[in-house]
Design a protein around this motif. Structure first.
Motif, PDB file in Angstrom:
ATOM      1  N   LEU A 179     -46.512  45.518 -25.357  1.00  0.00           N
ATOM      2  CA  LEU A 179     -46.136  46.858 -24.693  1.00  0.00           C
ATOM      3  C   LEU A 179     -44.539  46.988 -24.297  1.00  0.00           C
ATOM      4  CD1 LEU A 179     -46.890  49.825 -24.507  1.00  0.00           C
ATOM      5  CD2 LEU A 179     -47.123  49.517 -22.230  1.00  0.00           C
ATOM      6  N   GLU A 180     -44.103  45.676 -23.795  1.00  0.00           N
ATOM      7  CA  GLU A 180     -42.337  45.950 -23.347  1.00  0.00           C
ATOM      8  C   GLU A 180     -41.773  45.401 -25.268  1.00  0.00           C
ATOM      9  OE1 GLU A 180     -39.412  42.627 -21.653  1.00  0.00           O
ATOM     10  OE2 GLU A 180     -41.457  41.994 -20.892  1.00  0.00           O
ATOM     11  N   HIS A 181     -42.573  44.645 -25.697  1.00  0.00           N
ATOM     12  CA  HIS A 181     -41.600  44.141 -27.199  1.00  0.00           C
ATOM     13  C   HIS A 181     -42.001  46.136 -28.198  1.00  0.00           C
ATOM     14  CE1 HIS A 181     -42.007  42.093 -31.505  1.00  0.00           C
ATOM     15  NE2 HIS A 181     -40.756  42.753 -30.961  1.00  0.00           N
ATOM     16  N   VAL A 182     -42.844  46.744 -28.021  1.00  0.00           N
ATOM     17  CA  VAL A 182     -42.902  48.019 -28.624  1.00  0.00           C
ATOM     18  C   VAL A 182     -41.372  48.949 -28.498  1.00  0.00           C
ATOM     19  CG1 VAL A 182     -43.964  50.309 -28.754  1.00  0.00           C
ATOM     20  CG2 VAL A 182     -45.270  48.302 -28.985  1.00  0.00           C
ATOM     21  N   GLY A 183     -41.588  48.946 -26.166  1.00  0.00           N
ATOM     22  CA  GLY A 183     -40.419  49.412 -26.038  1.00  0.00           C
ATOM     23  C   GLY A 183     -38.874  48.826 -26.692  1.00  0.00           C
ATOM     24  N   GLN A 184     -38.552  47.631 -26.938  1.00  0.00           N
ATOM     25  CA  GLN A 184     -37.138  47.111 -27.556  1.00  0.00           C
ATOM     26  C   GLN A 184     -37.279  47.851 -28.375  1.00  0.00           C
ATOM     27  OE1 GLN A 184     -38.624  43.013 -27.255  1.00  0.00           O
ATOM     28  NE2 GLN A 184     -37.992  42.860 -24.707  1.00  0.00           N
ATOM     29  N   ILE A 185     -37.917  47.636 -29.343  1.00  0.00           N
ATOM     30  CA  ILE A 185     -38.174  48.515 -30.696  1.00  0.00           C
ATOM     31  C   ILE A 185     -37.820  49.783 -30.830  1.00  0.00           C
ATOM     32  CG2 ILE A 185     -39.263  48.741 -32.615  1.00  0.00           C
ATOM     33  CD1 ILE A 185     -41.172  46.190 -32.198  1.00  0.00           C
ATOM     34  N   ARG A 244     -49.462  55.924 -25.753  1.00  0.00           N
ATOM     35  CA  ARG A 244     -49.595  57.107 -25.815  1.00  0.00           C
ATOM     36  C   ARG A 244     -48.007  57.784 -24.612  1.00  0.00           C
ATOM     37  NH1 ARG A 244     -50.859  61.148 -28.470  1.00  0.00           N
ATOM     38  NH2 ARG A 244     -48.717  61.128 -28.483  1.00  0.00           N
ATOM     39  N   ASP A 245     -47.725  56.683 -23.353  1.00  0.00           N
ATOM     40  CA  ASP A 245     -46.988  57.268 -22.755  1.00  0.00           C
ATOM     41  C   ASP A 245     -45.270  57.035 -23.970  1.00  0.00           C
ATOM     42  OD1 ASP A 245     -48.227  58.054 -20.823  1.00  0.00           O
ATOM     43  OD2 ASP A 245     -48.036  56.297 -19.789  1.00  0.00           O
ATOM     44  N   LEU A 246     -45.033  55.984 -24.160  1.00  0.00           N
ATOM     45  CA  LEU A 246     -44.178  55.824 -24.552  1.00  0.00           C
ATOM     46  C   LEU A 246     -43.834  57.132 -26.597  1.00  0.00           C
ATOM     47  CD1 LEU A 246     -43.561  51.850 -25.315  1.00  0.00           C
ATOM     48  CD2 LEU A 246     -42.409  53.456 -24.457  1.00  0.00           C
ATOM     49  N   CYS A 247     -44.285  57.086 -27.170  1.00  0.00           N
ATOM     50  CA  CYS A 247     -44.763  58.259 -27.883  1.00  0.00           C
ATOM     51  C   CYS A 247     -44.598  60.101 -27.355  1.00  0.00           C
ATOM     52  CB  CYS A 247     -45.824  58.359 -28.687  1.00  0.00           C
ATOM     53  SG  CYS A 247     -46.562  57.166 -29.853  1.00  0.00           S
ATOM     54  N   ASP A 248     -44.678  59.886 -26.307  1.00  0.00           N
ATOM     55  CA  ASP A 248     -44.547  61.295 -25.439  1.00  0.00           C
ATOM     56  C   ASP A 248     -43.354  61.433 -25.074  1.00  0.00           C
ATOM     57  OD1 ASP A 248     -46.776  62.261 -25.796  1.00  0.00           O
ATOM     58  OD2 ASP A 248     -47.661  61.379 -24.097  1.00  0.00           O
ATOM     59  N   ALA A 249     -42.557  60.345 -25.199  1.00  0.00           N
ATOM     60  CA  ALA A 249     -41.453  60.595 -24.015  1.00  0.00           C
ATOM     61  C   ALA A 249     -40.327  60.086 -25.402  1.00  0.00           C
ATOM     62  CB  ALA A 249     -41.271  59.082 -23.187  1.00  0.00           C
ATOM     63  N   ASN A 250     -40.497  59.908 -26.520  1.00  0.00           N
ATOM     64  CA  ASN A 250     -39.977  59.759 -27.348  1.00  0.00           C
ATOM     65  C   ASN A 250     -39.990  60.581 -29.089  1.00  0.00           C
ATOM     66  OD1 ASN A 250     -37.665  57.260 -26.147  1.00  0.00           O
ATOM     67  ND2 ASN A 250     -40.243  57.261 -25.985  1.00  0.00           N
ATOM     68  N   ASN A 251     -40.795  61.969 -28.439  1.00  0.00           N
ATOM     69  CA  ASN A 251     -41.176  62.728 -29.640  1.00  0.00           C
ATOM     70  C   ASN A 251     -41.799  61.812 -30.871  1.00  0.00           C
ATOM     71  OD1 ASN A 251     -40.925  65.018 -27.863  1.00  0.00           O
ATOM     72  ND2 ASN A 251     -38.414  64.598 -28.185  1.00  0.00           N
ATOM     73  N   MET A 252     -42.590  61.146 -31.249  1.00  0.00           N
ATOM     74  CA  MET A 252     -43.067  59.776 -31.409  1.00  0.00           C
ATOM     75  C   MET A 252     -44.649  60.342 -31.788  1.00  0.00           C
ATOM     76  SD  MET A 252     -41.305  56.976 -31.638  1.00  0.00           S
ATOM     77  CE  MET A 252     -42.341  56.226 -30.314  1.00  0.00           C
ATOM     78  N   LEU A 253     -45.550  60.009 -32.623  1.00  0.00           N
ATOM     79  CA  LEU A 253     -46.761  60.527 -33.007  1.00  0.00           C
ATOM     80  C   LEU A 253     -47.560  59.173 -33.103  1.00  0.00           C
ATOM     81  CD1 LEU A 253     -47.241  63.048 -36.266  1.00  0.00           C
ATOM     82  CD2 LEU A 253     -46.817  63.542 -33.324  1.00  0.00           C
ATOM     83  N   LEU A 254     -48.507  59.266 -31.959  1.00  0.00           N
ATOM     84  CA  LEU A 254     -49.925  57.875 -32.350  1.00  0.00           C
ATOM     85  C   LEU A 254     -50.534  58.118 -33.228  1.00  0.00           C
ATOM     86  CD1 LEU A 254     -50.176  55.394 -30.497  1.00  0.00           C
ATOM     87  CD2 LEU A 254     -51.230  56.844 -29.416  1.00  0.00           C
ATOM     88  N   ILE A 255     -50.452  57.470 -33.828  1.00  0.00           N
ATOM     89  CA  ILE A 255     -51.899  57.558 -35.275  1.00  0.00           C
ATOM     90  C   ILE A 255     -52.444  55.978 -34.886  1.00  0.00           C
ATOM     91  CG2 ILE A 255     -52.319  56.856 -37.921  1.00  0.00           C
ATOM     92  CD1 ILE A 255     -49.361  58.324 -38.320  1.00  0.00           C
TER      93      ILE A 255
END
Length: 427
Positions: free
Chosen positions: A186-192, A226-237
């Motif tokens: 998850l940390e790597h995703v957050g960095q990207i 899910r939280d990262l997508c919500d916080a950054n207005n991205m969709l989770l597929i």
């Protein structure tokens, strides 16, 4: 076992089909030797052109949840074929299977049927980009979403590194919009995300990875996405081509109690015929033509034979309240049996399992992502594969594929499989 007929057929096929196969993994390049040619299948068994019978743990790479030649599916296809095989017009059957799928899967209002899992994922990405107005996506190393250009990407280290094509024919322009993350990190995703603020349309993921062996998500990983997508207005597929209608009636969304924005389906939803689908809530699906500007079409989409097969399959799954418990118990029994045998040997191994998906990694220690999966001993796997094959057990001819359990599998079949593992360990 003798494979004379299969060997002759493979030689003939190589003259007119690239590599002799229509999907690369079938060529046995990962394990060596000559692929066997299937002639027929029934229940838990597949029979080759030489008359050999195999207990099947591929099950057409997942669709045969209820066994090969499942009578309700076969009957539905035969009946529908008599009325015509394709119309290029809407049919009532499409609405019927759509209504059933929507009722079974949480958090979706509409579903669009296509012809393959690849097409479903490709269309989902286009829809996500059209809905958000952004170009970039995040995918995970080792996750396979079909062979469309956006997904055939590898990337260097570093959160902001653009992808580079993993296959000739994929352009640098396409590759730059795909960002590669480490599964279960998850940390790597957050960095990207931080390095590409307001540029990412969606994260696409296999909620349970099946193309680096079976790798379940770690605790909190999917929730974190899910939280990262919500916080950054991205969709989770969620790419549920494998897990949809296999891990639960509602797939991984139901199993993990996590809502994705777009869900892709394939395999089980077609009952063994070529089918894919993608689904979402109204807000997103109404961006799709003819309601909205995001275009997607297909001459054979909603083909009546495929819809009949899929509807018969989903009806059977929906009506069987104990199906997923039976599948999980059989998979657990197989897991324990293999584990007991290999624990008594000097072979390093790890078994990953969830629901009716399982894989044996010849690697000591946890297998959590593509890097750890790649640490497996491929030479051991090759010997394992051919030992099992010669004892009548057909597993995927690749160390990076999950096994699929079918409800048609009996405990006698599983005991025969465990015995074959024992013979391998002795050798």
């Amino acid at each position: 076992m003798l494979y004379q007929r299969s060997s002759a057929l493979f030689k003939e096929a190589q003259e007119v089909i690239p590599g002799g196969v229509n999907s690369p993994v079938r060529a046995f390049k990962g394990v060596g030797g000559t692929p066997i040619f299937a002639k027929s299948a029934k229940g838990a068994y597949v029979y080759d052109e030489d008359g050999n019978r195999f207990i099947d743990y591929i099950n057409s790479w997942g669709p045969m949840l209820l066994g090969h030649a499942f009578p309700p599916v076969v009957d539905a296809v035969i009946d529908k074929a008599k009325a015509g095989t394709s119309f290029g017009m809407p049919t009532a059957l499409e609405t019927e299977i759509a209504e059933l799928a929507v009722s079974m899967v949480p958090n979706i209002d509409k579903i669009r049927f296509v012809n393959s899992g690849t097409e479903a994922c490709m269309s989902a990405i286009r829809l996500a980009r059209g809905f958000t107005g952004r170009d970039k996506i995040i995918k995970f190393s080792g996750c396979y979403h079909g062979h469309s250009d956006s997904f055939l990407i590898a990337a260097g280290s570093g959160a902001s590194t653009f992808g580079t094509p993993n296959s000739p024919g994929v352009t640098q322009g396409t590759a730059k919009d795909t960002l590669l993350a480490d599964y279960n990190n998850l940390e790597h995703v957050g960095q990207i995300i931080e390095a590409n603020k307001n540029e990412i349309a969606a994260i696409i993921i296999e909620p349970v990875a099946g193309n680096m062996g079976c790798i379940p998500p770690g605790g909190g990983f999917l929730e974190g996405l899910r939280d990262l997508c919500d916080a950054n207005n991205m969709l989770l597929i969620f790419d549920e081509v494998m897990t949809g209608f296999r891990l639960a009636k509602g797939g991984a969304q139901e199993l993990f109690a996590i809502n994705a924005d777009i869900v892709c389906f394939g395999k089980v939803i077609g009952g063994g015929l070529p089918v894919g689908a993608f689904a979402a809530r109204n807000e997103i699906m109404n961006h799709l033509a003819p309601l909205g500007p995001v275009y997607q079409a297909g001459t054979l989409s909603g083909n009546p034979l495929a819809m009949a097969a899929g509807l018969a399959m989903l009806k059977s799954i929906d009506a069987d309240k104990e199906l997923f418990n039976r599948l999980e118990e059989k998979t657990k029994y197989l897991h324990k049996g293999i584990e007991t045998i290999l624990n008594d040997s000097e072979i390093a191994f790890t078994i990953n399992r969830i629901g009716s998906m399982i894989s044996v990694h010849f690697h000591e220690g946890e297998v959590l992502d593509f890097k750890t999966a790649a640490n497996g001993n491929n030479e051991t796997f090759k010997r394992f594969f051919h030992s099992m094959l010669n004892q009548g057990i057909y597993i995927a001819p690749s160390a990076f594929e999950t096994w699929f359990i079918t409800d048609a599998l009996s405990y006698e079949d599983i005991d025969e499989t465990i015995k074959a593992v024992s013979e391998f360990a002795k050798s």
